[in-house]
Design a protein around this motif. Structure first.
Motif, PDB file in Angstrom:
ATOM      1  N   ALA A 262     -90.872  14.263 -31.874  1.00  0.00           N
ATOM      2  CA  ALA A 262     -89.672  14.158 -32.714  1.00  0.00           C
ATOM      3  C   ALA A 262     -89.775  12.987 -33.683  1.00  0.00           C
ATOM      4  N   MET A 263     -90.321  11.859 -33.199  1.00  0.00           N
ATOM      5  CA  MET A 263     -90.475  10.695 -34.072  1.00  0.00           C
ATOM      6  C   MET A 263     -91.472  10.957 -35.196  1.00  0.00           C
ATOM      7  N   VAL A 264     -92.514  11.740 -34.918  1.00  0.00           N
ATOM      8  CA  VAL A 264     -93.497  12.066 -35.955  1.00  0.00           C
ATOM      9  C   VAL A 264     -92.870  12.961 -37.016  1.00  0.00           C
ATOM     10  N   PHE A 265     -92.117  13.955 -36.574  1.00  0.00           N
ATOM     11  CA  PHE A 265     -91.599  14.931 -37.521  1.00  0.00           C
ATOM     12  C   PHE A 265     -90.287  14.514 -38.177  1.00  0.00           C
ATOM     13  N   LEU A 266     -89.645  13.483 -37.668  1.00  0.00           N
ATOM     14  CA  LEU A 266     -88.369  13.077 -38.263  1.00  0.00           C
ATOM     15  C   LEU A 266     -88.513  12.648 -39.721  1.00  0.00           C
ATOM     16  N   PRO A 267     -89.436  11.715 -40.070  1.00  0.00           N
ATOM     17  CA  PRO A 267     -89.587  11.380 -41.497  1.00  0.00           C
ATOM     18  C   PRO A 267     -90.147  12.522 -42.328  1.00  0.00           C
ATOM     19  N   LEU A 268     -91.016  13.335 -41.723  1.00  0.00           N
ATOM     20  CA  LEU A 268     -91.562  14.475 -42.458  1.00  0.00           C
ATOM     21  C   LEU A 268     -90.467  15.477 -42.787  1.00  0.00           C
ATOM     22  N   THR A 269     -89.579  15.682 -41.828  1.00  0.00           N
ATOM     23  CA  THR A 269     -88.465  16.601 -42.072  1.00  0.00           C
ATOM     24  C   THR A 269     -87.551  16.069 -43.168  1.00  0.00           C
ATOM     25  N   PHE A 270     -87.376  14.754 -43.184  1.00  0.00           N
ATOM     26  CA  PHE A 270     -86.533  14.156 -44.230  1.00  0.00           C
ATOM     27  C   PHE A 270     -87.153  14.375 -45.609  1.00  0.00           C
ATOM     28  N   ILE A 271     -88.462  14.120 -45.748  1.00  0.00           N
ATOM     29  CA  ILE A 271     -89.127  14.259 -47.056  1.00  0.00           C
ATOM     30  C   ILE A 271     -89.117  15.713 -47.511  1.00  0.00           C
ATOM     31  N   THR A 272     -89.498  16.619 -46.616  1.00  0.00           N
ATOM     32  CA  THR A 272     -89.535  18.033 -47.002  1.00  0.00           C
ATOM     33  C   THR A 272     -88.148  18.570 -47.289  1.00  0.00           C
ATOM     34  N   GLY A 273     -87.163  18.085 -46.522  1.00  0.00           N
ATOM     35  CA  GLY A 273     -85.783  18.503 -46.796  1.00  0.00           C
ATOM     36  C   GLY A 273     -85.287  17.972 -48.130  1.00  0.00           C
ATOM     37  N   LEU A 274     -85.676  16.727 -48.456  1.00  0.00           N
ATOM     38  CA  LEU A 274     -85.249  16.125 -49.725  1.00  0.00           C
ATOM     39  C   LEU A 274     -85.828  16.879 -50.916  1.00  0.00           C
ATOM     40  N   TYR A 275     -87.127  17.179 -50.815  1.00  0.00           N
ATOM     41  CA  TYR A 275     -87.762  17.890 -51.932  1.00  0.00           C
ATOM     42  C   TYR A 275     -87.512  19.399 -51.860  1.00  0.00           C
ATOM     43  N   GLY A 276     -86.846  19.821 -50.867  1.00  0.00           N
ATOM     44  CA  GLY A 276     -86.478  21.232 -50.823  1.00  0.00           C
ATOM     45  C   GLY A 276     -85.165  21.527 -51.502  1.00  0.00           C
ATOM     46  N   MET A 277     -84.458  20.476 -51.963  1.00  0.00           N
ATOM     47  CA  MET A 277     -83.183  20.690 -52.664  1.00  0.00           C
ATOM     48  C   MET A 277     -83.443  21.290 -54.045  1.00  0.00           C
ATOM     49  N   ASN A 278     -82.631  22.196 -54.395  1.00  0.00           N
ATOM     50  CA  ASN A 278     -82.799  22.909 -55.689  1.00  0.00           C
ATOM     51  C   ASN A 278     -82.033  22.173 -56.786  1.00  0.00           C
ATOM     52  N   VAL A 279     -82.491  20.938 -57.147  1.00  0.00           N
ATOM     53  CA  VAL A 279     -81.890  20.150 -58.240  1.00  0.00           C
ATOM     54  C   VAL A 279     -83.000  19.709 -59.190  1.00  0.00           C
ATOM     55  N   LYS A 280     -82.643  19.380 -60.404  1.00  0.00           N
ATOM     56  CA  LYS A 280     -83.632  19.055 -61.439  1.00  0.00           C
ATOM     57  C   LYS A 280     -83.953  17.561 -61.535  1.00  0.00           C
ATOM     58  N   ILE A 281     -83.260  16.716 -60.785  1.00  0.00           N
ATOM     59  CA  ILE A 281     -83.476  15.279 -60.920  1.00  0.00           C
ATOM     60  C   ILE A 281     -84.535  14.747 -59.970  1.00  0.00           C
ATOM     61  N   LEU A 282     -85.149  15.598 -59.178  1.00  0.00           N
ATOM     62  CA  LEU A 282     -86.180  15.137 -58.253  1.00  0.00           C
ATOM     63  C   LEU A 282     -87.381  14.632 -59.041  1.00  0.00           C
ATOM     64  N   PRO A 283     -87.893  13.439 -58.732  1.00  0.00           N
ATOM     65  CA  PRO A 283     -89.046  12.910 -59.475  1.00  0.00           C
ATOM     66  C   PRO A 283     -90.310  13.734 -59.219  1.00  0.00           C
ATOM     67  N   TYR A 284     -91.053  13.916 -60.285  1.00  0.00           N
ATOM     68  CA  TYR A 284     -92.341  14.620 -60.248  1.00  0.00           C
ATOM     69  C   TYR A 284     -92.213  16.086 -59.817  1.00  0.00           C
ATOM     70  N   ALA A 285     -91.006  16.628 -59.892  1.00  0.00           N
ATOM     71  CA  ALA A 285     -90.822  18.019 -59.458  1.00  0.00           C
ATOM     72  C   ALA A 285     -91.593  18.990 -60.343  1.00  0.00           C
ATOM     73  N   ASP A 286     -91.832  18.609 -61.614  1.00  0.00           N
ATOM     74  CA  ASP A 286     -92.519  19.520 -62.538  1.00  0.00           C
ATOM     75  C   ASP A 286     -94.007  19.231 -62.649  1.00  0.00           C
ATOM     76  N   GLN A 287     -94.493  18.273 -61.881  1.00  0.00           N
ATOM     77  CA  GLN A 287     -95.915  17.936 -61.966  1.00  0.00           C
ATOM     78  C   GLN A 287     -96.738  18.882 -61.082  1.00  0.00           C
ATOM     79  N   PRO A 288     -97.900  19.304 -61.570  1.00  0.00           N
ATOM     80  CA  PRO A 288     -98.716  20.244 -60.783  1.00  0.00           C
ATOM     81  C   PRO A 288     -99.302  19.610 -59.515  1.00  0.00           C
ATOM     82  N   TRP A 289     -99.420  18.281 -59.494  1.00  0.00           N
ATOM     83  CA  TRP A 289    -100.018  17.626 -58.328  1.00  0.00           C
ATOM     84  C   TRP A 289     -98.974  17.169 -57.300  1.00  0.00           C
ATOM     85  N   ALA A 290     -97.662  17.480 -57.571  1.00  0.00           N
ATOM     86  CA  ALA A 290     -96.595  16.976 -56.701  1.00  0.00           C
ATOM     87  C   ALA A 290     -96.731  17.480 -55.256  1.00  0.00           C
ATOM     88  N   PHE A 291     -97.092  18.745 -55.099  1.00  0.00           N
ATOM     89  CA  PHE A 291     -97.195  19.297 -53.733  1.00  0.00           C
ATOM     90  C   PHE A 291     -98.280  18.588 -52.930  1.00  0.00           C
TER      91      PHE A 291
END
Length: 317
Positions: A262-291
């Motif tokens: 749970a401790m390993v996946f807690l920050p990973l879940t936060f990052i993936t959840g954050l970048y999973g939001m469908n908003v346009k203000i996420l940094p580097y969302a349009d960059q091809p290397w972001a993933f």
């Protein structure tokens, strides 16, 4: 009448009917009844002319080992192994014996293994008087119980040798069985020793000196078995505690693994959840290397957390 009777003179035993035993005269007449129902009570009271308090003692439903001197005779209650499966709360069947010079009356409610052993000895001429017969009962009961008590100790030894965290449930069942059996046996063996000792000390010419010695020996064996059963009960309690500790350790280890995951996946879940939001203000969302970058950051965080836990020795069991 359900039972049997023997006429014994100078070691020669002759089987006779229960009803015929009333008028039989011999050095020893042994009458054994295999029931304590109303018919048996009436026969003991009206045909055998036994006192009411003796009849009540011979046919009581709930009994424990004891010995009482009554007039010129003695009442003895012993417990032994039955050929039937009995309840765990009452693991030994009883035999109630009223003995006096020339006569012995015995009553059982459940089949008692010792009765057949005593009967065989009577037929082989090993019994000559009431003392011999009672001694035969005491010896047969202790001889029959001794291997069972030793078997409980051997079973417990086997459990100790097989202590393993992967067999906790199986071993706990085995230990519980041994503990219940030891408690059930010891419940009757301790007072049985006292009853035999009291009988050996009773005055009366119908108990010979050798009979008293044999009764004392049977009492000593009963005492030894009671002590062994107490040791088995204490050992089984300790093994049960050890198995409980092993089970608790298993649960703790599994909870630790779940916590680490749970401790390993807690920050990973936060990052993936954050970048999973469908908003346009996420940094580097349009960059091809972001993933690839996010994947690399997640991998680095996972490795860092695992290394931290490793250096803190959280993975040691």
């Amino acid at each position: 009448m359900i039972g049997f009777a023997y006429r014994i003179d100078d070691g020669r035993a002759e089987a006779i009917g229960v009803r015929a035993a009333i008028d039989t005269r011999a050095r020893l007449v042994w009458v054994h009844l295999e029931t304590n129902d109303a018919a048996a009570q009436d026969w003991l009271r009206d045909a055998a002319h036994l006192p009411d308090y003796v009849v009540d003692a011979l046919t009581a439903t709930e009994t424990r080992p004891r010995c009482e001197a009554v007039g010129e005779g003695a009442f003895l209650n012993l417990r032994g192994r039955s050929s039937e499966r009995l309840e765990s709360s009452d693991m030994l069947a009883s035999v109630r014996i009223w003995a006096l010079k020339g006569r012995v009356y015995s009553v059982t409610r459940r089949p008692l293994v010792a009765v057949d052993m005593v009967r065989e000895g009577v037929e082989h001429g090993e019994t000559r008087d009431p003392g011999d017969l009672i001694t035969a009962f005491a010896t047969a009961i202790t001889n029959d119980l001794d291997p069972d008590v030793a078997g409980l100790g051997d079973e417990l030894d086997s459990c100790e040798e097989q202590l393993d965290e992967h067999r906790v449930f199986q071993l706990r069942r085995m230990v519980s069985h041994v503990r219940v059996a030891a408690i059930g046996y010891r419940r009757f063996l301790s007072p049985q020793r006292a009853a035999l000792e009291k009988l050996a000390a009773l005055p009366g010419d119908w108990l010979a000196d050798d009979d008293r010695l044999h009764l004392s020996a049977a009492a000593d064996r009963a005492a030894r078995m009671a002590e062994e059963l107490e040791s088995i009960r204490e050992r089984s309690a300790l093994i049960h505690e050890t198995l409980s500790d092993m089970r608790a350790e298993q649960i703790d280890n599994r909870a630790l693994i779940i916590s680490i995951v749970a401790m390993v996946f807690l920050p990973l879940t936060f990052i993936t959840g954050l970048y999973g939001m469908n908003v346009k203000i996420l940094p580097y969302a349009d960059q091809p290397w972001a993933f690839d970058a996010i994947l690399g950051v997640c991998t680095a965080i996972s490795v860092a957390i695992i290394l931290y836990f490793t250096r803190r020795h959280w993975f040691q069991r």
